[in-house]
Design a protein around this motif. Structure first.
Motif, PDB file in Angstrom:
ATOM      1  N   MET A   1       0.826  -1.198   0.000  1.00 18.25           N
ATOM      2  CA  MET A   1       0.000   0.000   0.000  1.00 18.25           C
ATOM      3  C   MET A   1       0.865   1.255   0.000  1.00 18.25           C
ATOM      4  O   MET A   1       1.872   1.332   0.690  1.00 18.25           O
ATOM      5  CB  MET A   1      -0.909   0.029   1.229  1.00 18.25           C
ATOM      6  N   GLY A   2       0.445   2.268  -0.799  1.00 19.96           N
ATOM      7  CA  GLY A   2       1.111   3.563  -0.800  1.00 19.96           C
ATOM      8  C   GLY A   2       0.357   4.547   0.072  1.00 19.96           C
ATOM      9  O   GLY A   2      -0.575   4.181   0.790  1.00 19.96           O
ATOM     10  N   GLU A   3       0.727   5.811  -0.016  1.00 17.48           N
ATOM     11  CA  GLU A   3       0.111   6.833   0.825  1.00 17.48           C
ATOM     12  C   GLU A   3      -1.260   7.244   0.328  1.00 17.48           C
ATOM     13  O   GLU A   3      -2.109   7.654   1.098  1.00 17.48           O
ATOM     14  CB  GLU A   3       1.025   8.066   0.901  1.00 17.48           C
ATOM     15  N   GLY A   4      -1.489   7.181  -0.978  1.00 16.09           N
ATOM     16  CA  GLY A   4      -2.751   7.647  -1.536  1.00 16.09           C
ATOM     17  C   GLY A   4      -3.416   6.583  -2.376  1.00 16.09           C
ATOM     18  O   GLY A   4      -2.892   5.486  -2.573  1.00 16.09           O
TER      19      GLY A   4
ATOM     20  N   THR B   1     -16.778  -0.675   2.090  1.00 15.81           N
ATOM     21  CA  THR B   1     -15.626   0.018   2.658  1.00 15.81           C
ATOM     22  C   THR B   1     -16.110   1.186   3.502  1.00 15.81           C
ATOM     23  O   THR B   1     -16.791   2.090   2.995  1.00 15.81           O
ATOM     24  CB  THR B   1     -14.696   0.549   1.548  1.00 15.81           C
ATOM     25  N   ARG B   2     -15.771   1.162   4.775  1.00 20.82           N
ATOM     26  CA  ARG B   2     -16.160   2.242   5.687  1.00 20.82           C
ATOM     27  C   ARG B   2     -15.034   3.257   5.826  1.00 20.82           C
ATOM     28  O   ARG B   2     -13.898   2.988   5.446  1.00 20.82           O
ATOM     29  CB  ARG B   2     -16.529   1.666   7.057  1.00 20.82           C
ATOM     30  N   ALA B   3     -15.375   4.406   6.367  1.00 22.61           N
ATOM     31  CA  ALA B   3     -14.371   5.453   6.574  1.00 22.61           C
ATOM     32  C   ALA B   3     -13.304   4.947   7.536  1.00 22.61           C
ATOM     33  O   ALA B   3     -13.601   4.297   8.531  1.00 22.61           O
ATOM     34  CB  ALA B   3     -15.037   6.705   7.132  1.00 22.61           C
ATOM     35  N   LYS B   4     -12.066   5.243   7.213  1.00 25.69           N
ATOM     36  CA  LYS B   4     -10.936   4.849   8.056  1.00 25.69           C
ATOM     37  C   LYS B   4     -10.327   6.088   8.708  1.00 25.69           C
ATOM     38  O   LYS B   4     -10.409   7.197   8.179  1.00 25.69           O
ATOM     39  CB  LYS B   4      -9.877   4.119   7.228  1.00 25.69           C
ATOM     40  N   ALA B   5      -9.717   5.888   9.865  1.00 27.47           N
ATOM     41  CA  ALA B   5      -9.072   6.990  10.567  1.00 27.47           C
ATOM     42  C   ALA B   5      -7.910   7.514   9.734  1.00 27.47           C
ATOM     43  O   ALA B   5      -7.298   6.777   8.961  1.00 27.47           O
ATOM     44  CB  ALA B   5      -8.591   6.526  11.940  1.00 27.47           C
ATOM     45  N   MET B   6      -7.616   8.775   9.883  1.00 22.07           N
ATOM     46  CA  MET B   6      -6.468   9.370   9.193  1.00 22.07           C
ATOM     47  C   MET B   6      -5.197   8.644   9.612  1.00 22.07           C
ATOM     48  O   MET B   6      -4.969   8.384  10.798  1.00 22.07           O
ATOM     49  CB  MET B   6      -6.361  10.852   9.550  1.00 22.07           C
TER      50      MET B   6
ATOM     51  N   ARG C   1      -4.397  17.152   0.485  1.00 22.62           N
ATOM     52  CA  ARG C   1      -4.082  15.885  -0.186  1.00 22.62           C
ATOM     53  C   ARG C   1      -4.331  14.701   0.733  1.00 22.62           C
ATOM     54  O   ARG C   1      -4.893  13.691   0.318  1.00 22.62           O
ATOM     55  CB  ARG C   1      -2.624  15.894  -0.660  1.00 22.62           C
ATOM     56  N   ALA C   2      -3.885  14.812   1.985  1.00 21.26           N
ATOM     57  CA  ALA C   2      -4.038  13.709   2.935  1.00 21.26           C
ATOM     58  C   ALA C   2      -5.510  13.427   3.208  1.00 21.26           C
ATOM     59  O   ALA C   2      -5.937  12.266   3.260  1.00 21.26           O
ATOM     60  CB  ALA C   2      -3.304  14.037   4.237  1.00 21.26           C
TER      61      ALA C   2
END
Length: 510
Positions: free
Chosen positions: A66-69, A214-219, A236-237
């Motif tokens: 997995m990457g950052e985005g 897929t549910r929202a994930k924490a930052m 961006r994040a």
């Protein structure tokens, strides 16, 4: 780092895509890949794919992580050797990836699991590749046609088809990749999918057709890092975080899912992204809302029509049955038509283009064409974020104190503001003081109560329409009307329990 867009091709468009790919100089190669994991699935559970692929007369070993985005993946390749006359494949060697980002994740996972690798599934496919040049860069187009074969799992579903078109940036700005991907998607009706070949293999082994919503994930960014970001980096994040939820559910819907939870979670993802567009708009010189907001609103509302009928009535059906409501069949609605299905809505050219643009923006250093000349990025967004949180919190509290006197529209507006307050708080949660989690918990009862009020009102309107042709629906209309006072009272009580707003911590001085 690999930066690419991956699309599914509608069956009726494949012939035209083949012609377009072959229009210029192209290469054709037969590819055979073998994927490996531990018996417990240590790699798959961490989003890591480890394969050995025969490319022409060479064996190439690859690890992807997995990457950052949503657009980037960490990848490392190592040539193992040439294919020998015996045609026996070599056994993979994880140590070849030591010292790389993806390789470190691979070795850590294998060390933690402590069991030997086994081959899990393989792919057999023909790959047509072609280079597309643009001013200042190069994109590789790859058309993959073939199948994934599972080596263990359910015998009823041992293989699945591959029909994908990928655009990978080889050199130059991401804006060039974005432009090419948008042009091909619009011309050939392509639609984005984040389901990788590795994931298709994992599903085959598990006998799973679709993944859960897929549910929202924490930052993922920690508090110290979050507070040190410039305005555009923070955008961006946050956008990347929202897109993970959106793309995960879009991918299942375009792959054929009819699960209403995928639609529901997609709408939540879109609402979170709209909150980010609105509340973070002034953090950098990008004009977001005028570009993406209209498309997101259109898709959100059209999906809402589907959910209102399918979800609002379902939620209340068991309660109505217990209350003695007569049974009757719900007539098919216009929304059941294939042209207004969830899949048709998310496959539209406008929505696919918006997703491509948003994904491209999340890549570090992307020079977006919307940048205002001479505008300055906000170097320290902390003060602005705290101001936005305070404003939303004050608006919610003011409306909560006079909730019973608000009109239906004003009560609905309060619910939307409360959601924005929740999402904005979640975006900056890693940087909040110790009261952050408690504050978010205090919002949940109010959101639940207002959600229930909205479902009852939507259902009441739908049952009134049904009652025009089926008198048995009047029971539900009356039952829901009788519940209004109690539901409104529950909303008032929950709203008054919203806690004090937490503060953003001050960045630590280095």
């Amino acid at each position: 780092m690999e930066i690419e867009f991956k699309f599914c091709i509608p069956p009726e468009r494949l012939a035209a895509v083949l012609i377009a790919v072959r229009r210029d100089k192209f290469s054709l190669i037969r590819m055979e890949a073998h994927y490996f994991d531990t018996p417990k699935g240590a790699l798959a559970s961490r989003g890591i794919a480890f394969r050995l692929r025969r490319e022409g007369d060479e064996w190439v070993q690859t690890v992807k992580a997995m990457g950052e985005g949503p657009l980037d993946r960490e990848e490392h390749n190592a040539t193992v050797g040439r294919v020998d006359a015996s045609a026996h494949q070599p056994w993979p060697n994880p140590e070849l990836h030591a010292g790389t980002v993806a390789g470190t994740q691979l070795l850590e996972a294998l060390t933690a699991d402590k069991t030997p690798l086994v081959e899990t599934y393989s792919t057999e496919m023909d790959r047509l590749t072609r280079d597309i040049s643009f001013r200042g860069g190069l994109v590789e187009l790859a058309l993959d046609l073939g199948k994934v074969v599972a080596h263990r799992g359910t015998p009823q579903q041992c293989e699945t088809r591959i029909c994908e078109l990928e655009f990978e940036l080889k050199e130059g700005p991401v804006s060039g990749l974005e432009s090419i991907a948008k042009r091909w998607a619009a011309r050939h009706g392509l639609f984005l999918s984040t389901v990788s070949k590795a994931e298709r293999g994992e599903r085959l082994m598990a006998g799973q057709v679709m993944r859960p919503a897929t549910r929202a994930k924490a930052m993922r960014t920690d508090g110290t890092t979050l507070l040190s970001l410039t305005g555009q980096a923070l955008q961006r994040a946050v956008f990347a975080n929202c897109l993970q939820q959106i793309l995960g559910n879009v991918s299942e819907i375009v792959e054929g899912s009819s699960d209403e939870e995928h639609v529901h979670q997609l709408r939540i993802g879109i609402r979170r992204l709209r909150t980010a567009l609105r509340e973070l708009e002034t953090l950098s010189p990008e004009r977001f809302q005028s570009t993406w907001e209209p498309v997101l609103v259109d898709v959100f509302q059209r999906l809402g029509v589907l959910r209102d009928r399918g979800e609002a009535l379902t939620i209340l059906s068991s309660e109505l049955h217990k209350a003695g409501a007569p049974a009757f069949e719900l007539a098919a609605s216009a929304e059941d038509d294939v042209n207004t299905s969830a899949a048709a809505i998310v496959k539209t050219v406008a929505f696919q283009a918006a997703l491509i643009e948003l994904m491209a923006f999340t890549v570090q250093g992307h020079a977006n064409s919307l940048r205002e000349e001479g505008a300055q990025d906000v170097a320290d967004p902390r003060r602005l974020l705290q101001k936005r949180l305070r404003r939303l919190h004050a608006q919610v509290n003011k409306a909560a104190r006079k909730f019973s006197t608000l009109s239906v529209d004003e009560q609905h507006r309060l619910r939307k503001r409360l959601k924005r307050l929740r999402y904005l708080t979640e975006f900056v949660a890693p940087a909040l003081d110790t009261q952050g989690a408690r504050f978010l918990d205090s919002l949940k009862p109010a959101l639940a109560a207002l959600g229930r009020l909205n479902d009852e009102r939507v259902a009441g309107s739908l049952y009134r329409q049904i009652a025009l042709t089926d008198a048995r629906a009047w029971f539900a209309v009356g039952w829901l009307a009788a519940r209004q006072k109690s539901t409104l009272s529950s909303c008032e009580k929950a709203l008054l329990k919203i806690g004090d707003l937490p503060k953003l911590r001050k960045p630590s001085k280095s």
